[in-house]
Scaffold this active site. Structure first.
Site, PDB file in Angstrom:
ATOM      1  N   SER A  32      21.458  -2.791  80.909  1.00 15.56           N
ATOM      2  CA  SER A  32      20.855  -1.944  81.122  1.00 15.56           C
ATOM      3  C   SER A  32      20.060  -1.618  82.163  1.00 15.56           C
ATOM      4  CB  SER A  32      20.527  -1.058  79.714  1.00 15.56           C
ATOM      5  OG  SER A  32      19.520  -0.407  80.274  1.00 15.56           O
ATOM      6  N   LYS A  57      24.912 -10.248  59.598  1.00 16.02           N
ATOM      7  CA  LYS A  57      24.818 -11.982  58.511  1.00 16.02           C
ATOM      8  C   LYS A  57      26.135 -11.831  58.107  1.00 16.02           C
ATOM      9  CE  LYS A  57      20.366 -10.202  56.124  1.00 16.02           C
ATOM     10  NZ  LYS A  57      19.965 -10.623  55.709  1.00 16.02           N
ATOM     11  N   SER A  82      19.577  -5.359  49.414  1.00 13.01           N
ATOM     12  CA  SER A  82      20.143  -3.894  49.777  1.00 13.01           C
ATOM     13  C   SER A  82      21.212  -3.508  50.592  1.00 13.01           C
ATOM     14  CB  SER A  82      18.796  -3.125  49.730  1.00 13.01           C
ATOM     15  OG  SER A  82      17.967  -3.676  51.168  1.00 13.01           O
ATOM     16  N   ASN A  84      22.879  -5.462  54.142  1.00 14.00           N
ATOM     17  CA  ASN A  84      23.496  -6.073  54.967  1.00 14.00           C
ATOM     18  C   ASN A  84      24.219  -7.536  54.723  1.00 14.00           C
ATOM     19  OD1 ASN A  84      24.112  -3.539  56.443  1.00 14.00           O
ATOM     20  ND2 ASN A  84      22.319  -4.895  58.104  1.00 14.00           N
ATOM     21  N   GLN A  87      26.871  -6.537  52.082  1.00 13.82           N
ATOM     22  CA  GLN A  87      28.374  -5.932  52.112  1.00 13.82           C
ATOM     23  C   GLN A  87      28.466  -7.520  53.343  1.00 13.82           C
ATOM     24  OE1 GLN A  87      28.615  -2.390  55.302  1.00 13.82           O
ATOM     25  NE2 GLN A  87      26.107  -2.053  54.414  1.00 13.82           N
ATOM     26  N   ASP A 176      15.070 -17.005  79.798  1.00 12.59           N
ATOM     27  CA  ASP A 176      13.291 -17.490  80.010  1.00 12.59           C
ATOM     28  C   ASP A 176      12.988 -17.256  78.454  1.00 12.59           C
ATOM     29  OD1 ASP A 176      13.061 -18.544  82.219  1.00 12.59           O
ATOM     30  OD2 ASP A 176      13.772 -16.068  82.976  1.00 12.59           O
ATOM     31  N   GLY A 184      13.363 -12.302  56.688  1.00 10.01           N
ATOM     32  CA  GLY A 184      13.316 -13.078  56.055  1.00 10.01           C
ATOM     33  C   GLY A 184      13.102 -14.489  56.912  1.00 10.01           C
ATOM     34  N   GLY A 186      16.222 -15.652  58.444  1.00  8.48           N
ATOM     35  CA  GLY A 186      17.159 -17.173  58.794  1.00  8.48           C
ATOM     36  C   GLY A 186      17.816 -15.986  59.722  1.00  8.48           C
ATOM     37  N   GLY A 212       5.134  -5.150  57.783  1.00 10.13           N
ATOM     38  CA  GLY A 212       4.953  -6.453  56.991  1.00 10.13           C
ATOM     39  C   GLY A 212       5.157  -7.315  58.014  1.00 10.13           C
ATOM     40  N   ASP A 214       3.995 -10.630  57.432  1.00  6.44           N
ATOM     41  CA  ASP A 214       4.181 -11.696  55.977  1.00  6.44           C
ATOM     42  C   ASP A 214       3.668 -13.300  57.219  1.00  6.44           C
ATOM     43  OD1 ASP A 214       6.846 -12.467  55.370  1.00  6.44           O
ATOM     44  OD2 ASP A 214       6.872 -10.572  56.023  1.00  6.44           O
TER      45      ASP A 214
END
Length: 291
Positions: A32, A57, A82, A84, A87, A176, A184, A186, A212, A214
């Site tokens: 873009s 996923k 919950s 992805n 599925q 770069d 989580g 992954g 969040g 963490d």
């Protein structure tokens, strides 16, 4: 800590890429000019929203299930998610001809519940506020002899997710900086394995929701920090803690972890829709928000 864990390596990412050949989509890399001008840099967007079932996923889910033994295939795969990952496991099990059970919150988006069932999986719902999904999943796995595939803290899942960065770095070798959405861990762990091998000069940043953070806290404190389920529109990153595998790789290899606010995510989603004509979910908007 990293010494005692059996961590996946870039060789595992390469092997995953071979398993995914002709099964996963090699997603496009978009540009873009407006985004370049805004940031004063050249940006390359790896469009995993165009992956099968709509998210990266699928890579990790299929890579994990493709390595099942005959006995495991007969009994099937079980996952809790919950959206992805649910599925991804449902579709991968369908392709590989094995049963799948997915434990999902009863208030999960209807479209995600429908899609998971549409891929042929049995969906078992639970109350996310009063019940423990991991305990439910473990009980069902034990009763039915199914193999539990967690959403991020699994070596085959991590290796599969790393193929996204491997493809990107094959298409754009001189990056770069690499900004990776982080829940989580992954995807970030897998991308770190690929980046360290293919572009050691590339600085890799994980981007998680401000509400969040963490992983950011874990990195600063040197151990896994667990938080309450964060209130954020980035539902794919509403994780409470990293896993031991993802934390070990992130702690070893990441440049830093930064955060993005929900307000920034809304701006990015709007930019993608208006200027690039692509639909990106809030969690997928984290990386551009971080940049």
């Amino acid at each position: 800590m990293t010494e005692s864990l059996d961590l996946p390596t870039f060789a595992d990412v390469r092997a995953a890429a071979e398993r995914l050949q002709g099964v996963a989509r090699r997603t496009p890399v978009m540009r873009s000019r407006t985004a370049d001008e805004m940031l004063g840099a050249q940006l390359f967007f790896k469009c995993e929203n165009l992956q099968r079932m709509g998210a990266f996923k699928f890579r990790g889910g299929y890579n994990a299930l493709a390595q099942f033994t005959d006995e495991q295939r007969k009994r099937g795969a079980l996952a809790f998610s919950s959206g992805n990952h649910a599925q991804a496991i449902a579709l991968s099990a369908h392709i590989l001809g094995m049963p799948a059970v997915i434990v999902m919150p009863q208030d999960a988006p209807g479209a995600k519940l429908d899609a998971t069932r549409g891929y042929g999986a049995e969906v078992i719902t639970y109350n996310r506020f009063t019940e423990d999904r991991e305990a439910i999943s473990q009980r069902i796995a034990n009763e039915r002899g199914m193999t539990l595939v967690p959403p991020f803290n699994h070596p085959h899942v991590i290796a599969g997710q790393g193929t996204a960065a491997m493809e990107l770095l094959e298409d754009v070798p001189d990056l770069d900086y690499l900004f990776v959405c982080l829940g989580g861990g992954g995807l970030l762990s897998g991308c770190l394995l690929a980046a360290k091998a293919l572009a050691p000069q590339c600085k890799v940043y994980g981007v998680e929701p401000e509400a969040g953070n963490d992983a950011q806290q874990s990195l600063r404190q040197g151990h896994i920090v667990k938080i309450a389920t964060p209130q954020t529109i980035a539902d794919g990153a509403q994780t409470q803690a990293l896993g031991d595998l993802t934390f070990a790789i992130i702690q070893r290899d990441v440049t830093d972890i930064i955060t993005a606010s929900d307000q920034q995510l809304v701006q990015v989603i709007r930019f993608f829709a208006e200027r690039m004509k692509i639909v990106v979910e809030p969690t997928g908007a984290l990386s551009f928000a971080g940049a």
